[in-house]
Design an enzyme around this catalytic site. Structure first.
Site, PDB file in Angstrom:
ATOM      1  N   CYS A  10       0.840  -1.198   0.000  1.00 27.06           N
ATOM      2  CA  CYS A  10       0.000   0.000   0.000  1.00 27.06           C
ATOM      3  C   CYS A  10       0.874   1.245   0.000  1.00 27.06           C
ATOM      4  CB  CYS A  10      -0.964  -0.001   1.187  1.00 27.06           C
ATOM      5  SG  CYS A  10      -0.208   0.292   2.798  1.00 27.06           S
ATOM      6  N   HIS A  11       0.277   2.362  -0.406  1.00 24.24           N
ATOM      7  CA  HIS A  11       1.026   3.610  -0.521  1.00 24.24           C
ATOM      8  C   HIS A  11       1.714   3.991   0.784  1.00 24.24           C
ATOM      9  CE1 HIS A  11      -1.676   4.969  -4.102  1.00 24.24           C
ATOM     10  NE2 HIS A  11      -0.569   4.412  -4.541  1.00 24.24           N
TER      11      HIS A  11
END
Length: 456
Positions: A406-407
């Site tokens: 995920c970012h």
């Protein structure tokens, strides 16, 4: 002005065009020209953004005010960044540019598109800008498209972008392009790394997957499935089913809709054939670019589509000549981080390596950042890119949801902040004032033995 100054099709661009189409646009052009399965699209170039702000006679003002922002002053950061975004969003768009964007949209076929920012400094080998600038899915119609392009331009001065640029010591005046790509009605989607993002092991491919659109994976909104594939013979060596409470799908009006799911139904998002099909594509992408890649993908029917690729920016995979400072423990934390390990309070997935500790601060939203002291351990349900101004001041980060691709995990690795994601219960198990040690490599949170008031 020539329309070619403002519009560039994927099939026409590549790595040499980063200054005009940004990192995301250039990489999509490279993948398209290599014959890989990329949904068609075009880029509204950086020249279009520059022409808009120069026509409005505010380029110099924006640069001057942005240079004076203190990214560690949350109140000033929010105020000035907000004013700059409002100025850009309100700037008039010349009619010839409006028409050029509309013509390109019609040539693409109209209908739903994904609109993604593509800053000229992002998706580079040393700075991903993962999730920093704005992205919009299921955009329909010329008027909505133009509005979302404006929003992408304005996101260049979002608080999280300004803080991230400061953390990466990027001082040049930023410019931004906008990618417009045919929207995939994804049934399953996710992210894959052609090297282990935590350890840098280049013999492994890491795939994370969920049902519906991929924003739940990149945004850390669920705990995705994780699959590990050995490149030698393309063998699946590990599979871990996640916990997905909802998926994002296209609604009847063409826009996104959250649909609830049973989190314990035990279904894997991908079949064995799909996992290996994705792994083969990861190898092709890595071979094309000559280095490990972070790749976003979506499955529509029986077809796998690649919607983004960028270099892996952390770990040994990003720094084959030596250790990457992003994987070292946080400085200034040795006295706590080296304390004897206590009871394991939480287990999750290692998001960013390193071992650090401190006092817990549980926050419900980035809007509570004013109460966060530098050196505390940030605990949150999830950490979207809006949390970057807080993450850069944190000793470590612990979240309820999210996966290692995920970012927020990517940014934590780049900033050298140990991170554990996908614990499920961090915000209910830990309390503000507890003292903990976070081991980002092992994916565990331990009691530091001082002031911990949690039930174990």
């Amino acid at each position: 002005m020539s329309e070619r100054r403002w519009i560039a099709w994927f099939k026409e661009i590549g790595a040499d065009d980063v200054d005009q189409v940004g990192g995301k646009g250039a990489n999509l052009g490279e993948l398209t020209r290599a014959g890989l399965p990329v949904p068609p699209g075009f880029v509204v170039t950086a020249s279009a953004y520059v022409d808009v702000v120069e026509t409005a006679r505010m380029r110099s003002e924006i640069a001057t005010r942005a240079a004076r922002i203190d990214p560690d002053d949350s109140a000033q950061l929010a105020q000035v960044a907000g004013e700059l975004r409002a100025r850009i969003a309100a700037a008039p768009v010349p009619e010839p540019l409006r028409q050029a964007i509309s013509r390109a949209y019609r040539e693409l076929g109209g209908g739903p598109v994904a609109v993604r920012s593509s800053a000229t400094a992002e998706d580079a080998a040393d700075a991903s800008f993962a999730g920093m600038n704005s992205t919009f899915t299921n955009v329909s119609g010329e008027a909505e498209l133009l509005a979302r392009v404006r929003d992408c331009w304005a996101s260049l001065y979002g608080p999280r972008v300004v803080a991230y640029r400061a953390s990466r010591r990027l001082v040049a005046e930023p410019e931004i392009a906008v990618v417009v790509q045919r929207m995939i009605d994804a049934e399953r989607s996710g992210v894959m790394f052609s090297a282990d993002p935590l350890t840098g092991d280049r013999s492994r491919i890491v795939i994370e997957a969920a049902f519906g659109l991929g924003e739940v994976v990149v945004g850390g909104k669920v705990i995705p499935d994780t699959y590990i594939v050995d490149k030698d013979g393309l063998r699946l060596v590990d599979a871990r089913t996640g916990a997905q409470s909802h998926q994002i799908v296209r609604g009847t009006d063409g826009h996104d809709l959250a649909v609830g799911m049973a989190t314990q139904d035990g279904r894997q998002a991908l079949s064995a054939d799909e996992i290996l099909g994705l792994a083969r594509l990861a190898l092709q992408v890595e071979d094309h670019f000559g280095r490990p890649q972070d790749i976003e993908w979506a499955i529509e029917g029986r077809h796998i589509h690649l919607v983004q690729a960028r270099p892996v920016t952390t770990g040994a995979a990003a720094a084959p000549g030596g250790p990457d400072p992003g994987v070292l423990p946080r400085s200034g934390m040795a006295s706590v981080g080296m304390a004897p390990a206590g009871t394991v309070l939480l287990t999750g997935r290692g998001g960013a390596p390193g071992r650090a500790g401190g006092k817990v601060r549980v926050l419900a939203s980035p809007g509570e950042a004013a109460g966060f002291a530098t050196g505390e351990v940030l605990v949150a349900a999830m950490t979207s890119p809006d949390w970057v101004p807080v993450i850069r001041r944190a000793a470590a980060v612990v979240t309820d949801s999210g996966g290692i691709t995920c970012h927020a995990a990517i940014v934590a690795r780049e900033l050298g902040v140990p991170c554990v994601v996908g614990t499920s219960t961090a915000t209910s198990t830990l309390h503000t004032g507890d003292h903990v040690i976070v081991d980002g490599a092992l994916g565990v949170v331990e009691s530091a033995g001082v002031g911990v008031g949690v039930g174990v």
